[in-house]
Structures are given as C-alpha cells and as structure tokens.
Design a protein around this motif. Structure first.
Motif, PDB file in Angstrom:
ATOM      1  N   LYS A  37       0.679   4.272  -7.163  1.00 45.68           N
ATOM      2  CA  LYS A  37      -0.510   3.435  -7.021  1.00 45.68           C
ATOM      3  C   LYS A  37      -0.325   2.554  -5.806  1.00 45.68           C
ATOM      4  CE  LYS A  37      -1.240   3.304 -11.969  1.00 45.68           C
ATOM      5  NZ  LYS A  37      -1.275   2.489 -13.177  1.00 45.68           N
ATOM      6  N   GLU A  38      -1.427   2.254  -5.137  1.00 40.52           N
ATOM      7  CA  GLU A  38      -1.358   1.369  -3.982  1.00 40.52           C
ATOM      8  C   GLU A  38      -1.168  -0.071  -4.431  1.00 40.52           C
ATOM      9  OE1 GLU A  38      -4.411   1.477  -1.006  1.00 40.52           O
ATOM     10  OE2 GLU A  38      -4.294   3.644  -0.834  1.00 40.52           O
ATOM     11  N   LYS A  39      -0.373  -0.785  -3.661  1.00 34.15           N
ATOM     12  CA  LYS A  39      -0.193  -2.210  -3.907  1.00 34.15           C
ATOM     13  C   LYS A  39      -1.363  -2.963  -3.284  1.00 34.15           C
ATOM     14  CE  LYS A  39       4.770  -1.611  -3.755  1.00 34.15           C
ATOM     15  NZ  LYS A  39       6.004  -1.906  -3.012  1.00 34.15           N
ATOM     16  N   VAL A  40      -1.670  -4.107  -3.857  1.00 30.84           N
ATOM     17  CA  VAL A  40      -2.796  -4.912  -3.397  1.00 30.84           C
ATOM     18  C   VAL A  40      -2.294  -5.952  -2.405  1.00 30.84           C
ATOM     19  CG1 VAL A  40      -4.605  -6.516  -4.131  1.00 30.84           C
ATOM     20  CG2 VAL A  40      -4.034  -4.538  -5.547  1.00 30.84           C
ATOM     21  N   VAL A  41      -3.046  -6.135  -1.323  1.00 30.65           N
ATOM     22  CA  VAL A  41      -2.679  -7.093  -0.283  1.00 30.65           C
ATOM     23  C   VAL A  41      -3.861  -8.013   0.023  1.00 30.65           C
ATOM     24  CG1 VAL A  41      -0.991  -5.543   0.787  1.00 30.65           C
ATOM     25  CG2 VAL A  41      -3.360  -5.527   1.589  1.00 30.65           C
ATOM     26  N   GLN A  42      -3.551  -9.062   0.789  1.00 28.47           N
ATOM     27  CA  GLN A  42      -4.617  -9.957   1.229  1.00 28.47           C
ATOM     28  C   GLN A  42      -5.684  -9.139   1.948  1.00 28.47           C
ATOM     29  OE1 GLN A  42      -3.885 -13.955   2.321  1.00 28.47           O
ATOM     30  NE2 GLN A  42      -4.740 -13.654   4.342  1.00 28.47           N
ATOM     31  N   GLY A  43      -6.933  -9.406   1.615  1.00 24.08           N
ATOM     32  CA  GLY A  43      -8.027  -8.644   2.198  1.00 24.08           C
ATOM     33  C   GLY A  43      -8.576  -7.586   1.254  1.00 24.08           C
ATOM     34  N   LYS A  68      -7.751 -13.537  -1.328  1.00 23.15           N
ATOM     35  CA  LYS A  68      -6.845 -14.307  -0.478  1.00 23.15           C
ATOM     36  C   LYS A  68      -5.558 -14.539  -1.254  1.00 23.15           C
ATOM     37  CE  LYS A  68      -8.992 -18.108   0.354  1.00 23.15           C
ATOM     38  NZ  LYS A  68      -9.414 -19.411   0.867  1.00 23.15           N
ATOM     39  N   VAL A  69      -4.428 -14.359  -0.609  1.00 17.13           N
ATOM     40  CA  VAL A  69      -3.140 -14.641  -1.229  1.00 17.13           C
ATOM     41  C   VAL A  69      -2.780 -16.081  -0.881  1.00 17.13           C
ATOM     42  CG1 VAL A  69      -0.690 -14.050  -1.265  1.00 17.13           C
ATOM     43  CG2 VAL A  69      -2.406 -12.240  -1.153  1.00 17.13           C
ATOM     44  N   LEU A  70      -2.672 -16.912  -1.898  1.00 17.24           N
ATOM     45  CA  LEU A  70      -2.394 -18.336  -1.692  1.00 17.24           C
ATOM     46  C   LEU A  70      -1.024 -18.756  -2.208  1.00 17.24           C
ATOM     47  CD1 LEU A  70      -5.880 -19.668  -2.858  1.00 17.24           C
ATOM     48  CD2 LEU A  70      -5.110 -19.288  -0.511  1.00 17.24           C
ATOM     49  N   THR A  71      -0.343 -17.861  -2.912  1.00 18.64           N
ATOM     50  CA  THR A  71       0.898 -18.255  -3.588  1.00 18.64           C
ATOM     51  C   THR A  71       2.168 -18.055  -2.765  1.00 18.64           C
ATOM     52  OG1 THR A  71       1.027 -16.070  -4.601  1.00 18.64           O
ATOM     53  CG2 THR A  71      -0.049 -17.823  -5.866  1.00 18.64           C
ATOM     54  N   GLN A  72       2.088 -17.292  -1.689  1.00 22.03           N
ATOM     55  CA  GLN A  72       3.298 -17.063  -0.898  1.00 22.03           C
ATOM     56  C   GLN A  72       2.936 -16.713   0.538  1.00 22.03           C
ATOM     57  OE1 GLN A  72       4.642 -13.915   0.288  1.00 22.03           O
ATOM     58  NE2 GLN A  72       3.103 -12.553  -0.544  1.00 22.03           N
ATOM     59  N   GLN A  73       3.870 -16.930   1.440  1.00 19.61           N
ATOM     60  CA  GLN A  73       3.691 -16.640   2.865  1.00 19.61           C
ATOM     61  C   GLN A  73       4.874 -15.842   3.416  1.00 19.61           C
ATOM     62  OE1 GLN A  73       1.005 -17.622   4.931  1.00 19.61           O
ATOM     63  NE2 GLN A  73       0.073 -18.027   2.950  1.00 19.61           N
ATOM     64  N   LEU A  86      -0.412 -10.044   3.341  1.00 20.33           N
ATOM     65  CA  LEU A  86       0.461 -10.630   2.334  1.00 20.33           C
ATOM     66  C   LEU A  86       0.322  -9.885   1.015  1.00 20.33           C
ATOM     67  CD1 LEU A  86      -0.249 -14.381   3.068  1.00 20.33           C
ATOM     68  CD2 LEU A  86       1.978 -13.275   3.237  1.00 20.33           C
ATOM     69  N   ALA A  87       1.431  -9.703   0.301  1.00 18.50           N
ATOM     70  CA  ALA A  87       1.419  -9.036  -0.996  1.00 18.50           C
ATOM     71  C   ALA A  87       0.786  -9.949  -2.040  1.00 18.50           C
ATOM     72  CB  ALA A  87       2.847  -8.687  -1.411  1.00 18.50           C
ATOM     73  N   LYS A 128     -11.022  -1.947  -3.286  1.00 19.09           N
ATOM     74  CA  LYS A 128     -10.145  -1.454  -2.219  1.00 19.09           C
ATOM     75  C   LYS A 128      -8.935  -2.376  -2.145  1.00 19.09           C
ATOM     76  CE  LYS A 128     -13.756   0.667   0.459  1.00 19.09           C
ATOM     77  NZ  LYS A 128     -14.322   0.936   1.745  1.00 19.09           N
ATOM     78  N   THR A 129      -7.771  -1.798  -2.011  1.00 18.07           N
ATOM     79  CA  THR A 129      -6.525  -2.563  -2.063  1.00 18.07           C
ATOM     80  C   THR A 129      -6.272  -3.436  -0.837  1.00 18.07           C
ATOM     81  OG1 THR A 129      -5.245  -0.768  -1.106  1.00 18.07           O
ATOM     82  CG2 THR A 129      -5.411  -0.844  -3.530  1.00 18.07           C
ATOM     83  N   GLY A 130      -6.969  -3.160   0.242  1.00 18.28           N
ATOM     84  CA  GLY A 130      -6.740  -3.922   1.473  1.00 18.28           C
ATOM     85  C   GLY A 130      -5.756  -3.253   2.412  1.00 18.28           C
ATOM     86  N   GLN A 131      -5.095  -2.196   1.951  1.00 21.82           N
ATOM     87  CA  GLN A 131      -4.157  -1.498   2.815  1.00 21.82           C
ATOM     88  C   GLN A 131      -4.909  -0.569   3.757  1.00 21.82           C
ATOM     89  OE1 GLN A 131      -0.440  -0.007   1.633  1.00 21.82           O
ATOM     90  NE2 GLN A 131      -0.489  -0.996  -0.364  1.00 21.82           N
ATOM     91  N   ILE A 132      -4.478  -0.568   5.014  1.00 25.15           N
ATOM     92  CA  ILE A 132      -5.079   0.273   6.039  1.00 25.15           C
ATOM     93  C   ILE A 132      -3.947   0.927   6.820  1.00 25.15           C
ATOM     94  CG2 ILE A 132      -6.509   0.306   8.115  1.00 25.15           C
ATOM     95  CD1 ILE A 132      -7.892  -2.206   7.024  1.00 25.15           C
ATOM     96  N   GLY A 133      -4.051   2.216   7.040  1.00 22.15           N
ATOM     97  CA  GLY A 133      -3.025   2.914   7.802  1.00 22.15           C
ATOM     98  C   GLY A 133      -3.026   2.484   9.261  1.00 22.15           C
ATOM     99  N   GLU A 134      -1.865   2.137   9.763  1.00 26.35           N
ATOM    100  CA  GLU A 134      -1.712   1.757  11.165  1.00 26.35           C
ATOM    101  C   GLU A 134      -0.662   2.662  11.787  1.00 26.35           C
ATOM    102  OE1 GLU A 134      -0.988  -2.372  11.943  1.00 26.35           O
ATOM    103  OE2 GLU A 134      -2.352  -3.004  10.365  1.00 26.35           O
TER     104      GLU A 134
END
Length: 155
Positions: A4-10, A25-30, A43-44, A114-120
């Motif tokens: 499964k895809e992990k969820v990220v900011q966005g 938005k991920v607010l708990t860690q940087q 951010l995860a 959508k998980t926010g992950q994009i292939g780069e």
C-alpha cells in the motif's frame, strides 16, 4: 499486508458528507520525508496528525449540518500501518486506505483519495530502466542511445 502507498503531505482527502476534497498537511513532524527527490516537500503523515490538519480545513458544505460550511477536524485515524513508527511524534504511518474520524461526520467518514506521492525520475532511475519496456512507454526516446547529457537537458 499487501503493498500500500504511504500517505504524505499533499494527500487529497474527502469526507463522505462534504462536497469538496481538501489537502492534508503534516503538522506533527518536520523530519521524515517520503517520495521526495530532494527530501524537502513530502513529509510522512502519521496517525498523530489530528486536529485542523488540512490546507483549507473544510470539505465544503456538510450534509450532516444541513449544508452549512464544514469545519474539518480529525479526532483520530484508523487503518494505519502499525509496523512503521516515526519518533517523534511516536506516530504510525498512514496508508492509502487509512480513514479519519470527524466529531460531526462520525467514525471513518474521511477517506484518502490520493496519497500525495508522485513519481520523480532521477538519473539512477533512467540508467537502471529496462530499454525495451521504456520503448513501449515512451516511444519518442530511444533509450539505447540515450545519453546522460540528454537527461540533463530534460531535467
């Protein structure tokens, strides 16, 4: 667990009682980044990302409130992956089928579209790619004769 895809900011989320999606938005860690070539944007997201954790903090009109404007608040997440924990914030990673609870909408009313992950693509990806497969995916470029200089001119 299947892959499964992990969820990220966005990540794009939607409440079943709302009319429009909102962006997580991920607010708990940087500190922890996923699927980000430069490690500076994605951010995860973890189950500790609760409260007003969306860009606009609204899913539009709320059907539970007679179409009054929604105020998106997450009280808890379910369906997170308990074998991967980030410290701080001591949070388990969210995955594509994780769901959030809102005090108005109820348990698991918010889903991840959508998980926010994009292939780069990186130079290493291009170098290690299968030439025959790439000729089918992108018939414009002949990967056998593709040079590093050509890659640099594209990216």
């Amino acid at each position: 667990m299947s892959i499964k895809e992990k969820v990220v900011q966005g990540a794009l989320c939607q409440c079943q009682f709302g009319t429009t999606p909102d962006t997580l938005k991920v607010l708990t860690q940087q500190r922890y980044y996923i699927n980000d070539l430069n490690g500076s944007e994605k951010l995860a997201a973890t189950h500790k990302d609760i409260g007003a954790t969306f860009e606009k903090n609204t899913f539009g009109s709320c059907k539970k409130q007679n179409n009054k404007p929604c105020t998106a608040i997450v009280t808890e997440w379910s369906g997170y992956y308990e074998k991967e924990k980030y410290s701080p914030p001591d949070g388990y990673i969210l995955v594509e089928d994780s769901k959030a609870t809102c005090p108005i909408g109820g348990k698991d009313c918010i889903i991840i579209l959508k998980t926010g992950q994009i292939g780069e693509p990186s130079q290493k990806n291009i170098k290690n790619s299968d030439n025959e497969l790439q000729s089918h995916v992108n018939p414009v470029i002949d990967m056998k004769n593709y040079s590093q200089e050509a890659y640099k001119s594209i990216f």
